[in-house]
Design a protein around this motif. Structure first.
Motif, mmCIF file in Angstrom:
data_model
loop_
_atom_site.group_PDB
_atom_site.id
_atom_site.type_symbol
_atom_site.label_atom_id
_atom_site.label_comp_id
_atom_site.label_asym_id
_atom_site.label_seq_id
_atom_site.Cartn_x
_atom_site.Cartn_y
_atom_site.Cartn_z
ATOM 1 N N LYS A 12 -52.026 34.654 -26.605
ATOM 2 C CA LYS A 12 -51.609 33.811 -25.486
ATOM 3 C C LYS A 12 -50.330 33.083 -25.868
ATOM 4 O O LYS A 12 -50.146 32.731 -27.043
ATOM 5 C CB LYS A 12 -52.724 32.797 -25.198
ATOM 6 C CG LYS A 12 -52.931 32.555 -23.731
ATOM 7 C CD LYS A 12 -54.084 31.604 -23.589
ATOM 8 C CE LYS A 12 -54.104 31.055 -22.172
ATOM 9 N NZ LYS A 12 -55.057 29.964 -22.058
ATOM 10 N N PHE A 17 -56.706 33.373 -28.230
ATOM 11 C CA PHE A 17 -56.681 32.026 -27.658
ATOM 12 C C PHE A 17 -56.402 30.929 -28.674
ATOM 13 O O PHE A 17 -56.109 29.808 -28.289
ATOM 14 C CB PHE A 17 -58.020 31.700 -26.982
ATOM 15 C CG PHE A 17 -58.375 32.657 -25.908
ATOM 16 C CD1 PHE A 17 -57.518 32.865 -24.834
ATOM 17 C CD2 PHE A 17 -59.554 33.375 -25.955
ATOM 18 C CE1 PHE A 17 -57.851 33.774 -23.847
ATOM 19 C CE2 PHE A 17 -59.881 34.266 -24.971
ATOM 20 C CZ PHE A 17 -59.025 34.470 -23.908
ATOM 21 N N SER A 43 -57.846 27.003 -28.262
ATOM 22 C CA SER A 43 -57.900 26.475 -26.900
ATOM 23 C C SER A 43 -59.339 26.449 -26.408
ATOM 24 O O SER A 43 -59.904 27.489 -26.051
ATOM 25 C CB SER A 43 -57.036 27.350 -25.985
ATOM 26 O OG SER A 43 -57.469 27.231 -24.664
ATOM 27 N N TRP A 44 -59.952 25.266 -26.440
ATOM 28 C CA TRP A 44 -61.360 25.109 -26.109
ATOM 29 C C TRP A 44 -61.661 25.573 -24.684
ATOM 30 O O TRP A 44 -62.680 26.192 -24.419
ATOM 31 C CB TRP A 44 -61.767 23.656 -26.312
ATOM 32 C CG TRP A 44 -63.175 23.367 -25.887
ATOM 33 C CD1 TRP A 44 -63.571 22.557 -24.883
ATOM 34 C CD2 TRP A 44 -64.362 23.902 -26.468
ATOM 35 N NE1 TRP A 44 -64.933 22.544 -24.793
ATOM 36 C CE2 TRP A 44 -65.446 23.367 -25.767
ATOM 37 C CE3 TRP A 44 -64.616 24.792 -27.512
ATOM 38 C CZ2 TRP A 44 -66.755 23.681 -26.072
ATOM 39 C CZ3 TRP A 44 -65.931 25.103 -27.812
ATOM 40 C CH2 TRP A 44 -66.978 24.548 -27.098
ATOM 41 N N GLU A 45 -60.729 25.261 -23.791
ATOM 42 C CA GLU A 45 -60.915 25.627 -22.388
ATOM 43 C C GLU A 45 -61.130 27.122 -22.229
ATOM 44 O O GLU A 45 -62.047 27.575 -21.550
ATOM 45 C CB GLU A 45 -59.688 25.203 -21.572
ATOM 46 C CG GLU A 45 -59.715 23.765 -21.132
ATOM 47 C CD GLU A 45 -60.990 23.442 -20.351
ATOM 48 O OE1 GLU A 45 -61.300 24.198 -19.411
ATOM 49 O OE2 GLU A 45 -61.660 22.445 -20.687
ATOM 50 N N ASP A 46 -60.282 27.891 -22.903
ATOM 51 C CA ASP A 46 -60.381 29.340 -22.784
ATOM 52 C C ASP A 46 -61.671 29.860 -23.394
ATOM 53 O O ASP A 46 -62.333 30.732 -22.831
ATOM 54 C CB ASP A 46 -59.183 30.006 -23.463
ATOM 55 C CG ASP A 46 -57.927 29.871 -22.624
ATOM 56 O OD1 ASP A 46 -58.024 30.101 -21.402
ATOM 57 O OD2 ASP A 46 -56.871 29.502 -23.179
#
Lengths: 241, 854
Positions: free
Chosen positions: A90, A153, A156-159
């Motif tokens: 990413k 990723f 990136s916790w969100e992903d």
């Protein structure tokens, strides 16, 4: 998809070559393992005929053979997976290829730890004689689940949450991470089923059939994700144009 | 709607009681068809009985006036030494040349083999036992000469408690010490020594192990000594002038050392018989069914086989006591189990010709007239044998008659008629006595033809009876089983109806509206179905504890995933993850390593955390949540009161397991709460989390296995029954044992279930509606009952399907018994808990709702 920043032909080429090579590799190792298995079976049979006195010894021998197979598979698959997924990292502008590779390498032991904990919670045997086997298996699982996600990723916790908790893949890479990871876990879960049966086959020992289950699940979902991704890639690119 | 609700609220406990009754009735009917129990007849055979038999017509019983109780037949031997070697496989005794390939454990009892090949008075037999092949039932079968049935509760309770000593080489020491001195004593007729070492070695290490071979070699020495002593005393006038030695197994065992099933390895055991009197002549060849092979020393060894059923009758015939053993003076050298040979009943066995012939006294050796008939001795033997068979048949007939008159589950009238016919046929020919045979005397020799025919007729009758009894006592009553199963099955829809009555309108929204709960419901259902299917395989039943913990961990992971989805309490999730895995891993450690030190530390740390987490919210919120607090406090009080007993009973592992319980229960609660707090559920649908209840019941199953129980009667911890008491009172000790067995897995989970409601309520909603609480509680109990009932139904179904399985008595039947008892107990406990928690409040809530409606 636009994130990847690769043009259509190149993407397909890369995917095809890599898929082919990965498949070839897997096929080779599967055959190798099969050969070893049959050899082991023969050996076991011979030993059993000669001397039934030490069934445990025989069992251990056969397991070690299978462990080697999984080991080799890991060693070859590991760089392949990391290098392959790092291509699709990413934000390629901010994050260099090397960094993605390092992230993948770092994720390997962490993922292994999580997987091992999970396996122990589910009833994997604990003990010194099982330790190397558990480590091997969890590294393999980590390779299937954590490493690709970490390469792509990063932290990136969100992903991560989107992929593993919500199971909502958006881009093509998401599919290629999400589906095989779930497939591997579910495959491993089902792979544990034959373990308590009293067939007394060498592959019923702890990590072997679980590993086979995981690999089968991984392969199936990998193919599935390609089937899902390729038409998407074709559809999306005209739109982008 | 109003009436419906009324009925509902009032009828709740009625539904629960009704379900309990339904289960009990169904299970009783099913058990009737499945478990084969045989009524025992409280009669003895007496000396005087024999005069009623038609065997001594025209003459008085010639043996009646003999001393003591040997009155039925002509005593063929004076004394009998029986050495029972537990779990003696056939190939332990028989020479290895009888088998395809020699194995390390063969040819170890060489004393017996040598005697069998050199002496004519010694012979090896293959005895075929009837399953179930467990010692107690076998011993009973051996001594009474009956067929074994599944439940012998009265006897087996408490017996294994004596067998705590697991050290293989110590097991037999008592036996060895007492056996040899006893041989010199005069005050016994029958001496029984029971050696358990082979059985223990088999159970612990398997047949193919060094200790097993050492054990067999040790037995070889002991037998050598015994035979030497007997041989020395066997001269004329000696103590053992006419002694008969039997070395026998009560059942066999598999290579792994298991027994209980019906495989050839388990049912085939061996008997070595030897008479110390003069070797008898060879038996009439038409009764000889033996097969002969060369043994290792190239000597001919012959082996015949007989049914174990016939053992009691044959031995009684040899001793001349009423069939089977009446009261002779038994000297039982008991090593473990008491084999009370003094109180034995009736037999349906047949006197085996081959074993009978070995008794020297069956031959008329005394009045040895040199006749000119070449086969006169044979004739006389046959006459004796015919006499014995006559009494044998008469006794069997009498047994069948009395049995079918006194027992509820008797034989059908057709069968009885058939048997009577056969008996009459056998009787009507000729009497065995020589007077009638004189008619057929040609010149100076007897004709053996009528005798033979007579014996054949008796054989036919006896074999038919044995076959019939076998079919009656080891067959299943499928009709009964089906009815019972259907009755239990009916309870399932009732559970569903009871759970859904209140929320009929909510049900559709459950199916279509709230996908979240629907997914969970499907997942919970999936888990229950997997567990149910796992009962189909004996391997999964064997590993049931692991299967349950596997499924439990799976549900926990599913829930964790959900909670991550909601971004709730990540730190707590981490704690749960750790503690959950702790719980399960140390469960396994508990099973494997036993009382280890490390798990205790883990538990202590875990408990510290838990206490802090669990009690802090309680103290903050107790002002405005009176009813829920009430419930909670009640639950706590209840739990603390029962748990102390249970923990004490569980012994050393008790506190540890209690901690596991608390940890597990707490994790389930918290995981439920995480979901609960985030989704603001509309009251009135399925008001609880189905997955939590599933987890709760899985946890209960895990606890059963973690506490060291397993679904077998030797899995009962008999030691627990004697904590605090020394003497044995059946009812009291049975209750203690029950509490120990089902305490952690049934009593605590059922009474602890309100925790799920109470804790959920404390964290989630703050409405004070007692009705909602009540509804939740009732639905939860119903759901819990439903899950238990579903798994028991699965067990029953699997038992029906697998009734011909090899392991049906070893594994499926005990599993069935445990499950069924657990189900009934759960039902009763749910009723009790319902009365305890809700009982009085039911009326109160009804009033308040009425007020609302007004």
């Amino acid at each position: 998809m636009p994130n990847v920043g690769l043009d259509n032909n190149l993407y397909e080429n890369i995917v095809e070559t890599i898929v082919r090579s990965v498949r070839n590799e897997l096929e080779n190792f599967k055959n190798q393992i099969k050969a070893e298995m049959t050899e082991n079976m023969k050996l076991r049979h011979m030993i059993a005929m000669d001397d039934i006195r030490n069934p445990k010894k025989v069992k251990l021998e056969s397991i070690e053979g299978d462990d080697d197979g999984i080991n080799q598979l890991e060693v070859t698959m590991c760089p392949l997976v990391i290098l392959f997924y790092s291509c699709f990292r990413k934000n390629p502008e901010k994050c260099s290829y090397l960094k993605a590779v390092i992230r993948g390498v770092l994720a390997l032991p962490i993922g292994a730890l999580v997987n091992a904990l999970g396996a122990i919670a589910l009833g994997a045997p604990v003990g010194i004689q099982y330790f190397p086997k558990t480590v091997n298996w969890s590294l393999l699982m980590s390779l299937f689940t954590f490493v690709p996600a970490a390469s792509v990723f990063g932290s990136s916790w969100e992903d991560w949450r989107r992929i593993f908790a919500h199971t909502k893949p958006n881009a093509s890479v998401d599919y290629m991470i999400c589906l095989p990871a779930h497939g591997a876990v579910i495959g491993a879960w089902f792979g544990a089923w034959p373990m308590p049966l009293d067939w007394e086959r060498p592959w019923q020992e702890w990590p072997i059939c679980v590993s086979y289950g995981a690999m089968a699940g991984y392969l199936i979902t990998m193919v599935l994700s390609f089937v899902l991704v390729l038409p998407r890639g074709r559809q999306q690119h005209p739109k982008a144009d | 709607m109003m009436e419906m609700g009324d009925w509902w609220r009032r009828g709740k406990w009625r539904i629960m009681v009704m379900l309990t009754m339904l289960h009990i009735v169904g299970i009783l009917i099913f058990t009737r068809g499945f478990l084969l129990t045989r009524t025992e007849l409280p009669y003895y055979s007496n000396c005087s009985d024999v005069s009623e038999s038609p065997c001594f017509t025209g003459q008085s019983n010639p043996y009646q006036n003999q001393s003591n109780s040997r009155c039925w037949t002509r005593p063929a031997v004076d004394r009998l030494v029986i050495i029972v070697l537990d779990a003696l496989r056939f190939d332990f005794v028989a020479p290895s040349t009888f088998f395809k390939e020699p194995k390390p454990w063969m040819d170890k009892l060489q004393v017996l083999q040598k005697l069998a090949s050199t002496k004519r008075s010694a012979r090896i037999f293959k005895a075929i036992a009837d399953p179930p092949t467990t010692s107690l039932q076998r011993l009973k079968g051996l001594t009474t000469g009956g067929l074994p049935t599944f439940i012998d509760v009265g006897n087996s309770f408490g017996a294994p408690a004596i067998l705590e000593d697991n050290l293989i080489h110590q097991v037999d020491n008592g036996c060895i010490e007492h056996l040899l001195p006893s041989l010199y004593e005069e005050d016994w007729d029958v001496l029984i020594a029971h050696f358990l070492g082979v059985d223990h070695a088999g159970h612990i290490l398997g047949v193919d192990s060094v200790p097993m071979i050492e054990k067999l070699e040790q037995y070889n020495e002991i037998l050598d000594k015994v035979i030497e002593v007997l041989d020395n005393q066997s001269g004329p006038g000696g103590l053992h002038e006419n002694t008969f030695l039997l070395v026998m197994g009560d059942h066999g065992q598999t290579i792994n050392g298991d027994h209980g099933g019906g495989s050839a390895e388990e049912v085939e055991t061996s008997v070595f018989a030897m008479s110390f009197k003069k070797p008898p002549p060879t038996m009439p060849s038409e009764f000889d069914t033996s097969s002969c092979e060369m043994d290792l020393d190239q000597k001919k060894t012959c082996i015949s086989s007989f049914q174990q059923l016939d053992f009691a009758a044959t031995v009684s015939a040899l001793l001349g006591v009423p069939f089977p053993f009446g009261r002779c003076r038994p000297a039982v050298i008991c090593c473990g189990q008491a084999s009370d040979a003094g109180y034995l009943l009736f037999s349906i066995g047949r006197v085996s010709p081959e074993l009978y012939t070995l008794g020297a006294g069956t031959w008329n050796l005394e009045n040895n007239i040199e006749g000119n008939c070449p086969n006169q001795k044979e004739e006389e033997w046959m006459q004796n044998y015919c006499n014995v068979l006559c009494i044998n048949s008469w006794q069997v007939k009498r047994y069948i008659d009395i049995y079918s008159a006194s027992s509820v589950i008797g034989f059908s009238s057709e069968d009885l008629l058939h048997i009577s016919d056969m008996y009459a046929q056998a009787e009507e020919n000729w009497s065995c006595s020589s007077e009638s045979l004189l008619l057929f005397k040609d010149e100076s020799c007897y004709s053996s033809l009528p005798l033979k025919r007579k014996i054949d007729a008796y054989f036919k009758f006896l074999l038919n009876v044995a076959e019939l009894a076998r079919s009656k006592w080891t067959e299943f009553d499928l009709k009964m089983m089906g009815i019972g199963f259907v009755i239990i099955l009916i309870s399932l829809p009732i559970y569903f109806l009871a759970m859904m009555t209140k929320s009929v309108n909510g049900f559709s929204s459950l199916l279509f509206g709230d996908s979240e709960i629907f997914v969970k419901l499907v997942f919970a259902l999936f888990m229950v179905v997997i567990r149910a299917c796992s009962f189909l395989s004996n391997s999964y039943i064997l590993e049931e504890g692991k299967v349950a913990s596997f499924l439990l961990a799976t549900t926990a992971m599913f829930k964790l995933r959900n909670s991550i989805k909601r971004e709730k309490m990540l730190v707590e999730v981490a704690v749960h993850w750790a503690s959950e895995s702790d719980v399960l891993s140390s469960m396994l450690m508990l099973q494997g390593i036993g009382r280890n030190f490390i798990p205790r530390i883990i538990y202590a740390v875990g408990l510290g955390q838990l206490l802090l987490l669990a009690f802090s919210p309680l103290f903050h919120k107790d002002r405005d949540l009176e009813s829920k607090m009430h419930l909670l406090i009640k639950t706590l009080a209840m739990l603390s009161s029962c748990s102390s007993t249970i923990i004490v009973l569980s012994g050393k592992q008790g506190p540890l397991v209690a901690l596991v319980t608390i940890t597990g229960g707490y994790c389930i609660m918290r995981l439920g709460n995480i979901d609960r707090g985030s989704t603001d559920k509309v009251a009135g649908i399925l008001t609880f989390d189905p997955l939590s209840v599933t987890q709760w019941s899985l946890l209960a199953t895990c606890l059963f296995f973690v506490t060291g129980h397993w679904c077998a009667f030797d899995g009962l911890r008999y030691g627990a029954a004697f904590i605090g008491y020394d003497e044995f009172v059946l009812v009291r000790q049975a209750i203690l044992l029950m509490i120990d067995t089902f305490g952690f897995s049934h009593i605590i989970p059922v009474f602890g279930l309100p925790f799920l409601v109470a804790r959920q309520k404390l964290l989630g909603h703050t409405d004070q509606d007692g009705r909602l609480l009540l509804l939740q509680l009732s639905q939860m109990y119903l759901m819990y009952g439903l899950i238990t009932a579903a798994s028991v139904i699965a067990t029953i179904l699997c038992v029906i399907i697998q009734r011909r399985h090899l392991m049906v008595w070893g594994l499926f039947a005990p599993k069935f018994v445990f499950d069924v008892v657990g189900l009934i107990l759960t039902d009763i406990l749910i009723c009790l808990a319902w009365f305890y928690y809700v009982g009085r409040r039911e009326d109160g809530t009804q009033l308040t709702t009425l007020d609302h409606r007004d």
